[in-house]
Write an enzyme that holds these catalytic residues in place. Structure first.
Site, mmCIF file in Angstrom:
data_model
loop_
_atom_site.group_PDB
_atom_site.id
_atom_site.type_symbol
_atom_site.label_atom_id
_atom_site.label_comp_id
_atom_site.label_asym_id
_atom_site.label_seq_id
_atom_site.Cartn_x
_atom_site.Cartn_y
_atom_site.Cartn_z
ATOM 1 N N GLY A 89 0.774 -1.235 0.000
ATOM 2 C CA GLY A 89 0.000 0.000 0.000
ATOM 3 C C GLY A 89 0.805 1.283 0.000
ATOM 4 N N PRO A 94 4.814 -4.874 -0.990
ATOM 5 C CA PRO A 94 4.628 -3.737 -1.890
ATOM 6 C C PRO A 94 4.406 -4.178 -3.336
ATOM 7 C CG PRO A 94 6.958 -4.028 -1.349
ATOM 8 C CD PRO A 94 6.209 -5.079 -0.587
ATOM 9 N N GLY A 95 3.486 -3.552 -4.007
ATOM 10 C CA GLY A 95 3.257 -3.835 -5.431
ATOM 11 C C GLY A 95 3.519 -2.570 -6.230
ATOM 12 N N ARG A 96 2.582 -1.617 -6.059
ATOM 13 C CA ARG A 96 2.641 -0.357 -6.813
ATOM 14 C C ARG A 96 3.994 0.336 -6.677
ATOM 15 N NH1 ARG A 96 -2.088 2.583 -7.629
ATOM 16 N NH2 ARG A 96 -2.978 1.503 -5.842
ATOM 17 N N ARG A 146 -7.455 3.073 -15.232
ATOM 18 C CA ARG A 146 -7.469 3.693 -13.909
ATOM 19 C C ARG A 146 -8.152 5.069 -13.875
ATOM 20 N NH1 ARG A 146 -3.738 4.835 -11.049
ATOM 21 N NH2 ARG A 146 -4.503 3.981 -9.100
ATOM 22 N N TYR A 182 -10.996 4.927 -11.216
ATOM 23 C CA TYR A 182 -10.701 5.577 -9.928
ATOM 24 C C TYR A 182 -10.532 7.086 -10.044
ATOM 25 C CZ TYR A 182 -8.879 0.786 -9.389
ATOM 26 O OH TYR A 182 -8.707 -0.570 -9.403
ATOM 27 N N CYS A 233 -14.876 3.318 -27.866
ATOM 28 C CA CYS A 233 -16.184 3.903 -28.126
ATOM 29 C C CYS A 233 -16.916 4.113 -26.820
ATOM 30 C CB CYS A 233 -16.985 3.011 -29.061
ATOM 31 S SG CYS A 233 -16.461 3.270 -30.729
ATOM 32 N N GLU A 234 -16.470 5.108 -26.085
ATOM 33 C CA GLU A 234 -17.051 5.384 -24.780
ATOM 34 C C GLU A 234 -16.610 6.779 -24.352
ATOM 35 O OE1 GLU A 234 -17.154 2.169 -22.131
ATOM 36 O OE2 GLU A 234 -17.105 3.422 -20.339
ATOM 37 N N TYR A 260 -0.736 -1.763 -12.179
ATOM 38 C CA TYR A 260 -2.176 -1.913 -12.432
ATOM 39 C C TYR A 260 -2.626 -1.300 -13.765
ATOM 40 C CZ TYR A 260 -1.858 -2.980 -7.462
ATOM 41 O OH TYR A 260 -1.497 -3.514 -6.252
HETATM 42 N N1 LLP Z 1 -1.222 -7.055 -0.387
HETATM 43 C C1 LLP Z 1 -2.556 -7.186 -0.493
HETATM 44 C C2 LLP Z 1 -3.233 -8.159 0.338
HETATM 45 C C3 LLP Z 1 -3.261 -6.394 -1.405
HETATM 46 O O1 LLP Z 1 -4.566 -6.532 -1.489
HETATM 47 C C4 LLP Z 1 -2.571 -5.469 -2.219
HETATM 48 C C5 LLP Z 1 -3.275 -4.670 -3.207
HETATM 49 C C6 LLP Z 1 -1.180 -5.380 -2.077
HETATM 50 C C7 LLP Z 1 -0.534 -6.181 -1.144
HETATM 51 C C8 LLP Z 1 -0.344 -4.437 -2.892
HETATM 52 O O2 LLP Z 1 -0.698 -3.112 -2.677
HETATM 53 P P1 LLP Z 1 0.169 -1.927 -3.336
HETATM 54 O O3 LLP Z 1 1.501 -1.918 -2.672
HETATM 55 O O4 LLP Z 1 0.254 -2.230 -4.793
HETATM 56 O O5 LLP Z 1 -0.637 -0.703 -3.069
HETATM 57 N N2 LLP Z 1 -6.167 -1.758 -8.915
HETATM 58 C C9 LLP Z 1 -5.973 -0.733 -7.895
HETATM 59 C C10 LLP Z 1 -5.134 -1.236 -6.755
HETATM 60 C C11 LLP Z 1 -5.721 -2.431 -6.060
HETATM 61 C C12 LLP Z 1 -4.847 -2.906 -4.943
HETATM 62 C C13 LLP Z 1 -5.320 -4.224 -4.446
HETATM 63 N N3 LLP Z 1 -4.518 -4.802 -3.432
HETATM 64 C C14 LLP Z 1 -5.324 0.486 -8.541
HETATM 65 O O6 LLP Z 1 -5.095 0.466 -9.761
HETATM 66 O O7 LLP Z 1 -5.065 1.475 -7.888
#
Ligand code: LLP
Length: 443
Positions: free
Chosen positions: A248, A291-293, A330, A334, A361-362, A390
């Site tokens: 997050g 961490p992902g994002r 996105r 969002y 087409c939107e 994402y």
């Molecule tokens: N761990 C869990 C259990 C999660 O549900 C998530 C993200 C992460 C880790 C990684 O979070 P990050 O570090 O990436 O914030 N599609 C949305 C984001 C959905 C996130 C879902 N869970 C967007 O494009 O903003």
């Protein structure tokens, strides 16, 4: 547009990433194109690792592959020594195909199917993050049938509001994820897990949301889970050895975004954990994060070719690109904001304000509203920054538009890591039942 990582404006006045001129990338690979700055991905991985090493804690950093999951990415994650979090059979398959060490894979999800659980058990993955009571039972049964024990973390819903966009907050009470901490469900889940013979309970997991710019939410979550861990120890004589605080951590999309360095998040988490566990005289667990994002977001740039231009005098000028909500949903989902620049004329002064439309087409297929650019011409290249998380992951085939290619750039070299879709990728699974087959026309 802010220049992340290795992005620079080169002597020709063009955007260059990883030592590769984006105009050359466009000619070589076509547009739209997802470009990833490999060095920046690696730097982000190392920053988390180094920050944890400095705390003296035992830790695992698991990259949340939902943000961007491809085989080449899994290789980088492995090379950088991180673990991997997957949430579906598709992500698990991708990781296994890339040869990612199964023991470092964590499997998430609020509705894992029996088939997915079997696939993960047979691969002998490191750990299941169990979300609910049904999963506890099914996992136990399927593990028994295979005579194996599965490592388990219990995902709890800590009831922390992470002050983020409502759709991407997952830690509040009214959530589809996890066992609630506040109403005793999480405690019952621990009791239940300890009774199940095929499960080995390692600890608990909490994820409070996404795109978070403060440390307070993580501190609060750490407080709550520590109190819970102490309660479990005191009442059930069970000590957790792992505490996973999720992902997050925020990134910079536009000027208003003020993310903290990863070391600040890690430092705050480490401080909270050390203080809390000491207060309860509890042996320090391993701390895991996901961490992902923040690993891939700023490393990604999408390159488009500008096509049609519609000027409505006194109202607005639309410029249309050769992609849109299919490669970046996105903004539509969002209301996400992005920055962009003319990649082929990056030094020219801004002369007009335009809005960037996609080709779907939107009406809602808009990428950026009110962007200042030099006078735009058809054929110019538009680079949109911070599209690494994402975007490819959530790309669709709406309007049967083919998904773009993905390249990794580093030290002047560009490698294709995902081929651009072929027409077969959009129509190749279609079948025409016999009764709908075209009959040869009788002469
Ligand atoms: N761990 C869990 C259990 C999660 O549900 C998530 C993200 C992460 C880790 C990684 O979070 P990050 O570090 O990436 O914030 N599609 C949305 C984001 C959905 C996130 C879902 N869970 C967007 O494009 O903003």
């Amino acid at each position: 547009m802010y220049l992340h990582g290795t992005s620079i404006i080169n002597a020709e006045g063009r955007l260059e990433i990883g030592g590769c001129d984006t105009s050359d990338l466009a000619s070589r690979f076509g547009t739209p194109l997802y470009i990833y700055d490999e060095q920046l991905i690696r730097t982000r991985c190392r920053e988390y690792r180094d920050a944890f090493q400095a705390t003296g804690l035992n830790f695992q950093v698991a990259y949340a592959s939902k943000a961007f999951c491809t085989m080449a990415m899994c290789r980088i994650v492995e090379e950088e020594g991180l673990s991997l979090d997957v949430v579906s059979d598709g992500e698990l398959y991708t990781a296994l195909q890339a040869g990612f060490p199964a023991g470092k894979i964590h499997f998430h999800g609020n509705n894992k199917t029996p088939d997915e659980i079997v696939m993960a058990l047979e691969a002998n993955i490191g750990c299941f993050v169990v979300d609910n009571f049904l999963e506890l039972q099914v996992l136990n049964e399927l593990a028994r049938a295979r005579k194996v024990k599965a490592n388990v973390l219990l995902r709890i819903s800590p009831g922390v509001d992470a002050h983020t966009h409502e759709f991407i907050s997952t830690g509040q009470i009214d959530s589809k994820f996890g066992f609630d901490l506040g109403n005793g469900t999480a405690f019952r889940a621990v009791q239940e897990t300890l009774k199940l013979e095929q499960l080995r309970l390692l600890g608990i997991h909490s994820h409070i949301g996404s795109q978070i710019f403060e440390t307070e939410g993580f501190r609060l979550a750490a407080d709550k889970v520590t109190r819970f861990a102490a309660e479990v120890r005191d009442q059930l004589s069970y000590t957790f050895t792992v505490l996973n605080l999720g992902g997050g951590f925020g990134i910079r999309y536009t000027e208003g975004d003020t993310p903290l360095p990863s070391a600040d998040y890690v430092g705050a988490i480490a401080d909270a954990v050390k203080t809390n566990f000491a207060a309860y005289n509890y042996p320090l667990p391993e701390i895991w994060i996901e961490p992902g994002r923040s690993i891939v977001g700023e490393a990604g740039t999408t390159l488009y070719t500008i096509g049609s231009v519609k000027d409505i005098p006194g109202v607005r000028k639309y410029i249309a690109v050769d992609g849109g909500m299919t490669d970046n949903p996105r903004p539509a989902l969002y209301d996400a904001k992005y920055e962009a620049m003319l990649a082929n004329r990056a030094l020219e002064v801004e002369e007009e304000v335009v809005s960037v439309a996609g080709k779907c087409c939107e009406t809602g297929d808009m990428l950026i509203w009110d962007l200042a650019l030099p006078a735009v011409r058809t054929g110019d290249l538009l680079a949109v920054s911070s599209t690494g998380a994402y975007n490819y992951a959530m790309a669709s085939h709406y309007n049967r538009i083919r998904k773009p290619a993905v390249v990794f750039v580093k030290d002047g070299k560009a490698d294709l890591v995902v081929r651009r879709d072929t027409y077969d990728d959009v129509a190749g699974n279609d079948l025409i039942p016999e009764r709908l087959m075209k009959q040869p026309v009788a002469k």
